[in-house]
Design a protein around this motif. Structure first.
Motif, PDB file in Angstrom:
ATOM      1  N   ASP A 139       0.805  -1.221   0.000  1.00 13.47           N
ATOM      2  CA  ASP A 139       0.000   0.000   0.000  1.00 13.47           C
ATOM      3  C   ASP A 139       0.840   1.273   0.000  1.00 13.47           C
ATOM      4  OD1 ASP A 139       0.960  -0.141   2.579  1.00 13.47           O
ATOM      5  OD2 ASP A 139      -0.971  -0.680   3.473  1.00 13.47           O
ATOM      6  N   GLY A 179      -0.786   3.827   2.391  1.00 14.74           N
ATOM      7  CA  GLY A 179      -0.526   3.169   3.665  1.00 14.74           C
ATOM      8  C   GLY A 179       0.937   3.226   4.024  1.00 14.74           C
ATOM      9  N   THR A 222      -1.694  -1.399   9.462  1.00  8.79           N
ATOM     10  CA  THR A 222      -3.090  -1.083   9.136  1.00  8.79           C
ATOM     11  C   THR A 222      -3.418   0.377   9.419  1.00  8.79           C
ATOM     12  OG1 THR A 222      -3.784  -1.802  11.349  1.00  8.79           O
ATOM     13  CG2 THR A 222      -3.837  -3.444   9.583  1.00  8.79           C
ATOM     14  N   ARG A 223      -2.402   1.181   9.712  1.00  7.35           N
ATOM     15  CA  ARG A 223      -2.644   2.609   9.967  1.00  7.35           C
ATOM     16  C   ARG A 223      -3.099   3.280   8.674  1.00  7.35           C
ATOM     17  NH1 ARG A 223       1.080   7.232  10.892  1.00  7.35           N
ATOM     18  NH2 ARG A 223       2.796   5.823  10.378  1.00  7.35           N
ATOM     19  N   VAL A 224      -4.181   4.023   8.747  1.00  3.73           N
ATOM     20  CA  VAL A 224      -4.799   4.622   7.573  1.00  3.73           C
ATOM     21  C   VAL A 224      -4.320   6.060   7.413  1.00  3.73           C
ATOM     22  CG1 VAL A 224      -6.989   5.236   6.473  1.00  3.73           C
ATOM     23  CG2 VAL A 224      -6.819   3.150   7.841  1.00  3.73           C
ATOM     24  N   GLU A 266      -9.728   4.263   3.015  1.00  4.93           N
ATOM     25  CA  GLU A 266     -10.531   3.750   4.116  1.00  4.93           C
ATOM     26  C   GLU A 266      -9.862   2.600   4.855  1.00  4.93           C
ATOM     27  OE1 GLU A 266     -14.319   2.684   2.581  1.00  4.93           O
ATOM     28  OE2 GLU A 266     -14.839   4.729   1.955  1.00  4.93           O
ATOM     29  N   ARG A 267      -9.121   1.767   4.128  1.00  2.86           N
ATOM     30  CA  ARG A 267      -8.427   0.654   4.755  1.00  2.86           C
ATOM     31  C   ARG A 267      -7.005   0.563   4.230  1.00  2.86           C
ATOM     32  NH1 ARG A 267     -12.695  -0.831   2.992  1.00  2.86           N
ATOM     33  NH2 ARG A 267     -14.154  -2.354   3.189  1.00  2.86           N
ATOM     34  N   ALA A 268      -6.127   0.002   5.027  1.00  3.36           N
ATOM     35  CA  ALA A 268      -4.726  -0.153   4.627  1.00  3.36           C
ATOM     36  C   ALA A 268      -4.190  -1.435   5.253  1.00  3.36           C
ATOM     37  CB  ALA A 268      -3.904   1.063   5.050  1.00  3.36           C
ATOM     38  N   TRP A 319      -1.598  -4.161   3.293  1.00  3.39           N
ATOM     39  CA  TRP A 319      -1.497  -5.310   2.395  1.00  3.39           C
ATOM     40  C   TRP A 319      -0.141  -5.298   1.698  1.00  3.39           C
ATOM     41  CZ3 TRP A 319      -0.596  -4.335  -2.761  1.00  3.39           C
ATOM     42  CH2 TRP A 319      -0.916  -3.059  -3.233  1.00  3.39           C
ATOM     43  N   ARG A 337      -5.099  -8.106   8.209  1.00  6.49           N
ATOM     44  CA  ARG A 337      -5.491  -7.074   9.184  1.00  6.49           C
ATOM     45  C   ARG A 337      -4.743  -7.214  10.502  1.00  6.49           C
ATOM     46  NH1 ARG A 337      -7.499  -2.863   7.364  1.00  6.49           N
ATOM     47  NH2 ARG A 337      -8.785  -2.500   9.198  1.00  6.49           N
TER      48      ARG A 337
END
Length: 340
Positions: free
Chosen positions: A153, A159, A181-183, A190-192, A194, A301
């Protein structure tokens, strides 16, 4: 008594006028504040435009990648597919050299492999034996490792995850990094969290190389050593039409962790249909003749480091496996959201 009666008559009138006066004041003050805020937002050209969706298409559709309104061939906001003539001319000698060498190698292999026996034809009529395995991709040289590309990301400014793919001393590939997973606080993401590695093995002049030789095998075979996290195997099958560019078939890869190798045999009948990583309601079996790439993705996640060591990727045949497709399918009505 008269004064009390008069007060009761006059008080409602006075109260109504007073309320009207204050409501007029509040309305005017609100309108002034609103106009002032709008002027400030118009003058501030930074974050005020982040939440605005760009309108593309005849009917004012958004930039959500569907077949009628892809903003560009990659479906990525901000991607410019156009090259200037100067850049094209500058890249032409290098392209001619590299792609010409690939074409010459293809012609050489085609002439060297001419024989009376047709291996694929023999496999089609049932000459693949039970328990026969074939290793397709090894990672013991840097040239073989260069066929695989990695991404996460943070590469798309969406990300903070990182990843890498390197050779080990044992002639294997080590896919490792860190998942975060910090956005980003940009009002868009909205999501991070990967990271992925994907095969980019193509013929000369960017022609696809399909995995059609796998069609007579029943299982995908992997020798891996993981960290206990759950990865995802993706068989990518984009075709020429733009609404198939996100098509893939997925199956989880659960690693054990620890120092021991694990041999994963995943039936092709258990791969489920996904588009851009999302599971679809309409399911059907993967067609390996349309599959042109394979990838391994981690997006569980869970924050922290990850490490997956891969020895080889291949195919395996089990003649006792007679399952065609593992999931429920249904017949669509004549008029449905997918067309006729």
């Amino acid at each position: 008594m008269i004064s009390n009666f008069t007060g009761r008559l006059l008080l409602p009138k006075f109260r109504n006028k007073l309320c009207a006066f204050f409501s007029k004041e509040s309305t005017s003050s609100n309108s002034l504040a609103k106009s002032k805020t709008n002027s400030e937002l118009e003058g501030y050209t930074g974050k005020s435009n982040l939440l605005e969706k760009k309108k593309v298409g005849v009917f004012g559709t958004s930039t959500v990648p569907i077949n009628t309104n892809f903003p560009n061939p990659k479906g990525v906001i901000g991607y410019d597919p156009d090259f200037s003539v100067k850049e094209l001319v500058a890249e032409l000698p290098n392209t001619r050299k590299t792609q010409g060498a690939k074409l010459a190698e293809e012609i050489k292999d085609a002439f060297s492999n001419i024989s009376i026996e047709k291996p694929e034809l023999l496999e089609d009529i049932g000459f693949v034996r039970h328990n026969e395995a074939r290793v397709e991709y090894k990672f013991d040289t840097s040239e073989k490792l260069d066929l695989w590309k990695i991404g996460c990301d943070s590469d798309w400014k969406e990300g903070f995850s990182t990843c890498s793919l390197v050779n080990s001393d044992r002639g294997t590939a080590v896919f490792s990094g860190n998942i975060s997973t910090r956005v980003l606080k940009d009002g868009r993401v909205e999501r991070a969290g990967w990271a992925s590695m994907k095969l980019e093995d193509r013929k000369s002049f960017n022609r696809k190389k399909f995995l059609s030789k796998w069609r007579n095998f029943s299982h995908l075979l992997l020798k891996v050593r993981g960290d206990g996290r759950s990865y995802k195997i993706m068989l990518h099958s984009p075709l020429s039409m733009d609404f198939t560019w996100g098509d893939s078939f997925s199956h989880p890869l659960h690693t054990h962790g620890g120092p021991y190798w694990q041999y994963e045999k995943i039936p092709f009948s258990k791969f489920f249909h996904t588009v851009a990583g999302r599971i679809q309601d309409r399911q059907y079996r993967v067609n390996l003749e349309d599959t042109s790439s394979i990838g391994i993705v981690l997006m569980d996640r869970i924050d922290g480091d990850f490490k997956l060591e891969i020895d080889y990727i291949g195919v395996y045949n089990d003649t006792t496996h007679v399952e065609d497709f593992a999931y429920e399918t249904y017949t669509l009505p004549v008029f449905n959201t997918h067309g006729f």
